[in-house]
Each structure stands twice: as structure tokens, then as C-alpha cells.
Write an enzyme that holds these catalytic residues in place. Structure first.
Site, PDB file in Angstrom:
ATOM      1  CE  LYS A  13      -2.677  -5.064   1.836  1.00 24.79           C
ATOM      2  NZ  LYS A  13      -1.809  -5.004   0.636  1.00 24.79           N
ATOM      3  NE  ARG A  88       2.744  -2.953   5.022  1.00 30.19           N
ATOM      4  CZ  ARG A  88       1.660  -2.438   4.430  1.00 30.19           C
ATOM      5  NH1 ARG A  88       0.558  -2.261   5.110  1.00 30.19           N
ATOM      6  NH2 ARG A  88       1.717  -2.110   3.171  1.00 30.19           N
ATOM      7  NE  ARG A 127      -1.633   2.064  -4.803  1.00 33.37           N
ATOM      8  CZ  ARG A 127      -1.340   1.172  -3.852  1.00 33.37           C
ATOM      9  NH1 ARG A 127      -2.285   0.359  -3.389  1.00 33.37           N
ATOM     10  NH2 ARG A 127      -0.117   1.071  -3.393  1.00 33.37           N
ATOM     11  NE  ARG A 160       0.275   4.950  -1.414  1.00 34.60           N
ATOM     12  CZ  ARG A 160       0.059   3.730  -0.902  1.00 34.60           C
ATOM     13  NH1 ARG A 160      -1.147   3.196  -0.975  1.00 34.60           N
ATOM     14  NH2 ARG A 160       1.030   3.061  -0.336  1.00 34.60           N
ATOM     15  NE  ARG A 171       4.664   0.468  -0.978  1.00 33.58           N
ATOM     16  CZ  ARG A 171       3.724   0.852  -1.836  1.00 33.58           C
ATOM     17  NH1 ARG A 171       4.025   1.692  -2.817  1.00 33.58           N
ATOM     18  NH2 ARG A 171       2.502   0.414  -1.700  1.00 33.58           N
TER      19      ARG A 171
HETATM   20  P1  ADP Z   1      -3.456  -2.801  -1.857  1.00 34.03           P
HETATM   21  O1  ADP Z   1      -4.408  -2.089  -0.925  1.00 34.03           O
HETATM   22  O2  ADP Z   1      -3.371  -4.268  -1.597  1.00 34.03           O
HETATM   23  O3  ADP Z   1      -2.107  -2.151  -1.919  1.00 34.03           O
HETATM   24  P2  ADP Z   1      -5.150  -1.682  -3.993  1.00 34.03           P
HETATM   25  O4  ADP Z   1      -6.517  -2.119  -3.620  1.00 34.03           O
HETATM   26  O5  ADP Z   1      -4.795  -0.261  -3.771  1.00 34.03           O
HETATM   27  O6  ADP Z   1      -4.063  -2.662  -3.327  1.00 34.03           O
HETATM   28  O7  ADP Z   1      -4.943  -2.040  -5.539  1.00 34.03           O
HETATM   29  C1  ADP Z   1      -3.738  -1.700  -6.211  1.00 34.03           C
HETATM   30  C2  ADP Z   1      -4.064  -1.176  -7.621  1.00 34.03           C
HETATM   31  O8  ADP Z   1      -4.595  -2.233  -8.416  1.00 34.03           O
HETATM   32  C3  ADP Z   1      -5.110  -0.068  -7.648  1.00 34.03           C
HETATM   33  O9  ADP Z   1      -4.767   0.828  -8.678  1.00 34.03           O
HETATM   34  C4  ADP Z   1      -6.423  -0.795  -7.982  1.00 34.03           C
HETATM   35  O10 ADP Z   1      -7.320   0.046  -8.668  1.00 34.03           O
HETATM   36  C5  ADP Z   1      -5.919  -1.936  -8.871  1.00 34.03           C
HETATM   37  N1  ADP Z   1      -6.701  -3.179  -8.718  1.00 34.03           N
HETATM   38  C6  ADP Z   1      -7.248  -3.688  -7.588  1.00 34.03           C
HETATM   39  N2  ADP Z   1      -7.883  -4.866  -7.827  1.00 34.03           N
HETATM   40  C7  ADP Z   1      -7.686  -5.116  -9.154  1.00 34.03           C
HETATM   41  C8  ADP Z   1      -8.090  -6.196 -10.025  1.00 34.03           C
HETATM   42  N3  ADP Z   1      -8.802  -7.241  -9.576  1.00 34.03           N
HETATM   43  N4  ADP Z   1      -7.717  -6.119 -11.324  1.00 34.03           N
HETATM   44  C9  ADP Z   1      -7.005  -5.070 -11.783  1.00 34.03           C
HETATM   45  N5  ADP Z   1      -6.599  -4.033 -11.030  1.00 34.03           N
HETATM   46  C10 ADP Z   1      -6.931  -4.045  -9.717  1.00 34.03           C
HETATM   47  P1  ADP Z   2       0.097  -0.958   0.291  1.00 34.38           P
HETATM   48  O1  ADP Z   2      -0.610  -0.371  -0.850  1.00 34.38           O
HETATM   49  O2  ADP Z   2       1.515  -1.312   0.040  1.00 34.38           O
HETATM   50  O3  ADP Z   2      -0.630  -2.064   0.948  1.00 34.38           O
HETATM   51  P2  ADP Z   2      -0.270   0.823   2.567  1.00 34.38           P
HETATM   52  O4  ADP Z   2      -1.077   1.999   2.262  1.00 34.38           O
HETATM   53  O5  ADP Z   2      -0.888  -0.279   3.350  1.00 34.38           O
HETATM   54  O6  ADP Z   2       0.337   0.296   1.224  1.00 34.38           O
HETATM   55  O7  ADP Z   2       1.059   1.272   3.339  1.00 34.38           O
HETATM   56  C1  ADP Z   2       1.864   2.332   2.875  1.00 34.38           C
HETATM   57  C2  ADP Z   2       3.052   2.509   3.812  1.00 34.38           C
HETATM   58  O8  ADP Z   2       2.594   2.817   5.137  1.00 34.38           O
HETATM   59  C3  ADP Z   2       3.933   1.281   3.977  1.00 34.38           C
HETATM   60  O9  ADP Z   2       4.916   1.156   2.951  1.00 34.38           O
HETATM   61  C4  ADP Z   2       4.559   1.552   5.355  1.00 34.38           C
HETATM   62  O10 ADP Z   2       5.586   2.521   5.266  1.00 34.38           O
HETATM   63  C5  ADP Z   2       3.399   2.179   6.112  1.00 34.38           C
HETATM   64  N1  ADP Z   2       2.581   1.152   6.808  1.00 34.38           N
HETATM   65  C6  ADP Z   2       1.274   0.866   6.570  1.00 34.38           C
HETATM   66  N2  ADP Z   2       0.832  -0.099   7.395  1.00 34.38           N
HETATM   67  C7  ADP Z   2       1.907  -0.436   8.176  1.00 34.38           C
HETATM   68  C8  ADP Z   2       2.101  -1.388   9.231  1.00 34.38           C
HETATM   69  N3  ADP Z   2       1.118  -2.206   9.653  1.00 34.38           N
HETATM   70  N4  ADP Z   2       3.332  -1.443   9.782  1.00 34.38           N
HETATM   71  C9  ADP Z   2       4.338  -0.632   9.398  1.00 34.38           C
HETATM   72  N5  ADP Z   2       4.223   0.257   8.416  1.00 34.38           N
HETATM   73  C10 ADP Z   2       3.011   0.371   7.802  1.00 34.38           C
END
Ligand code: ADP
Ligand code: ADP
Ligand code: ZN
Length: 214
Positions: A13, A88, A127, A160, A171
Site C-alpha cells: 500500500k 482498519r 522492509r 521498524r 498484525r
Molecule cells: P504496506 O504499506 O501495505 O504495509 P509496503 O508498501 O510498506 O506495504 O511494502 C512492504 C514491503 O514490501 C516493503 O519492504 C516494500 O519495499 C516491499 N514491496 C512493495 N511492493 C513490492 C512488490 N511489488 N514486490 C516486492 N516487494 C515489494
Molecule cells: P502496515 O505496514 O501494517 O500497513 P501501518 O504503518 O499502516 O502498517 O500501521 C502500523 C501500526 O499503526 C498498526 O499495526 C497499528 O498499530 C497502527 N495503525 C495504523 N493505522 C491504523 C488504523 N487505521 N487503526 C488502528 N491502528 C492503526
């Protein structure tokens, strides 16, 4: 245009949101990024949410919705935003629908990124995240600069705390129990584009742009 990027942790995302928000011409609103910024700055909000984030649990709905409500009042959000990681939970979704509706606004579309669990674990444990701008990298598929700094802003890139494997598992449990049920509710109200989040980052971006006719 109010668009929502949906998917489990690690589905890509945040990675996709940057280009998509730029193309849509709306700000990228990622609740996780905003919480982390508050943690870094040691604000009162940061102190309230730290325990939840450290153990991979959701921050309470009231705290989260309050935060999003204030963000939506900022001027740049008037014409729309790209939500990433919000809503969420089903109560957050109902809050959002009510909040947008009160201002005669609606959600235009949902992009649901689908990635199988095994791939998710490899993505999240590899990541790395910029301590300053929140840009995300991956040790294998999207590394930061050779000296370990952020290609966008030059700050340090680190893992992280909640990306440790044990926390990631919690999670994913929270995602299934609290977040996934939002999808059925969303499908009743708005077009949900179910897209594979697998393949190269550029490929996934093209898939998203095509689905949204961008
Ligand atoms: P989210 O925001 O849904 O938690 P991220 O965008 O942070 O996910 O992506 C999670 C990890 O996967 C990051 O380390 C990112 O660089 C990697 N990643 C994202 N898209 C891809 C892809 N299409 N193929 C391989 N790795 C990816
Ligand atoms: P991910 O890579 O899992 O998509 P995020 O950066 O979106 O991670 O979220 C990290 C943490 O922040 C979550 O595990 C939760 O503790 C908190 N968080 C983020 N967005 C929300 C939300 N909309 N509602 C509740 N907690 C949230
Ligand atoms: Zn950076």
C-alpha cells in the site's frame, strides 16, 4: 476524489500510494505514518499509541478517527485524499462513511491489493523504513542507497520495531479479525478493484492505474 488503498500489512500500500496519490493529485493519508511521526516527536498522541503499535494491535478507533477527522480538515484534503491503512476496522469504516457523507462527499473507489501470506512475511521482515520521510525500502527488492540512507531525503533507513516476525504474526491476526471484514461492507457501497499485489512494483502500479482508468 476519495480513494482507499486496502490490503494486509506488507501488501504494498505505502509503496504504491506515492505514485497513485501524485497521479490523482490528492494527498496520501497513511495513519501508520502519522502515528510513527508522533512517536518520533514524542507527542502526547505518540505516547498514547506506542503500546498498541509495539505489540501489533490496532490503536483504538476513537483515537484513530479523531486523528483522521483533523487531517481531513486541512485545506489540501478538500478535494479528496488517498487513504492508506485506514479504515482498519468496521467501526472506522462507518465513521468514515458518516464523516464524508456529512460534507456531501463519498468514496469513489477501493483498490484491494491481494498478496498471499508467505510473500507477506518475506516482504515485511525485509522492509526498511526511512526515519525522516517514511519512504519504504526492501533489503532485496527495493534497497536504499549503498550507504544505507534514504534515496528521497538522505536520512537513515532502519527496520521498524513492529516489523519483527513475532509482531508481524500478531498484525496479520488483527488484519483478519478486524480489518478484513471491512471488505464486505465496502463491496456493498463502492467499486472494489481486486488486484494482485504480486509482481514487480512497476507492474502493480500499472495494474492499479489501469483499473482506475488513469
Ligand atoms: P504496506 O504499506 O501495505 O504495509 P509496503 O508498501 O510498506 O506495504 O511494502 C512492504 C514491503 O514490501 C516493503 O519492504 C516494500 O519495499 C516491499 N514491496 C512493495 N511492493 C513490492 C512488490 N511489488 N514486490 C516486492 N516487494 C515489494
Ligand atoms: P502496515 O505496514 O501494517 O500497513 P501501518 O504503518 O499502516 O502498517 O500501521 C502500523 C501500526 O499503526 C498498526 O499495526 C497499528 O498499530 C497502527 N495503525 C495504523 N493505522 C491504523 C488504523 N487505521 N487503526 C488502528 N491502528 C492503526
Ligand atoms: Zn526519507
Amino acid at each position: 476524489m476519495f480513494v482507499l488503498l486496502f490490503g494486509p500489512p506488507g501488501s504494498g500500500k505505502g509503496t504504491q500510494a506515492v505514485a497513485l496519490a501524485a497521479r490523482l493529485g490528492v494527498p496520501h493519508v497513511a495513519t501508520g505514518d502519522i502515528f510513527r511521526k508522533n512517536l518520533r516527536e514524542g507527542t502526547e498522541l505518540g505516547q498514547r499509541v506506542r503500546g498498541y503499535m509495539d505489540r501489533g494491535a490496532l490503536v483504538p478507533d476513537l483515537v484513530t478517527c479523531d486523528l483522521v477527522g483533523s487531517r481531513l480538515e486541512e485545506q489540501d484534503a478538500a478535494g479528496g485524499v488517498l487513504f492508506d491503512g485506514f479504515p482498519r476496522s468496521v467501526p472506522q469504516l462507518y465513521w468514515l462513511i458518516g464523516h464524508l457523507g456529512a460534507g456531501r462527499r463519498t468514496l469513489s473507489a477501493v483498490v484491494n491489493l491481494q498478496v498471499p501470506d508467505q510473500a507477506i512475511l518475506a516482504r515485511i521482515t525485509g522492509r526498511r523504513t526511512c526515519t525522516n520521510c517514511g519512504a519504504t525500502y526492501h533489503v532485496v527488492t527495493a534497497p536504499p542507497l549503498a550507504d544505507g540512507s534514504c534515496a528521497r531525503c538522505g536520512a537513515a533507513v532502519v527496520q521498524r520495531q513492529d516489523d519483527a516476525e513475532a509482531v508481524v504474526r500478531d498484525r496479520l491476526v488483527a488484519y483478519r479479525a478486524q480489518t478484513f471484514p471491512c471488505l464486505a461492507e465496502l463491496r456493498d457501497r463502492v467499486t472494489v478493484h481486486d488486484l494482485s499485489g504480486e509482481g514487480a512494483i512497476d507492474e502493480v502500479r500499472r495494474r492499479i492505474f489501469a483499473a482506475l482508468a488513469l
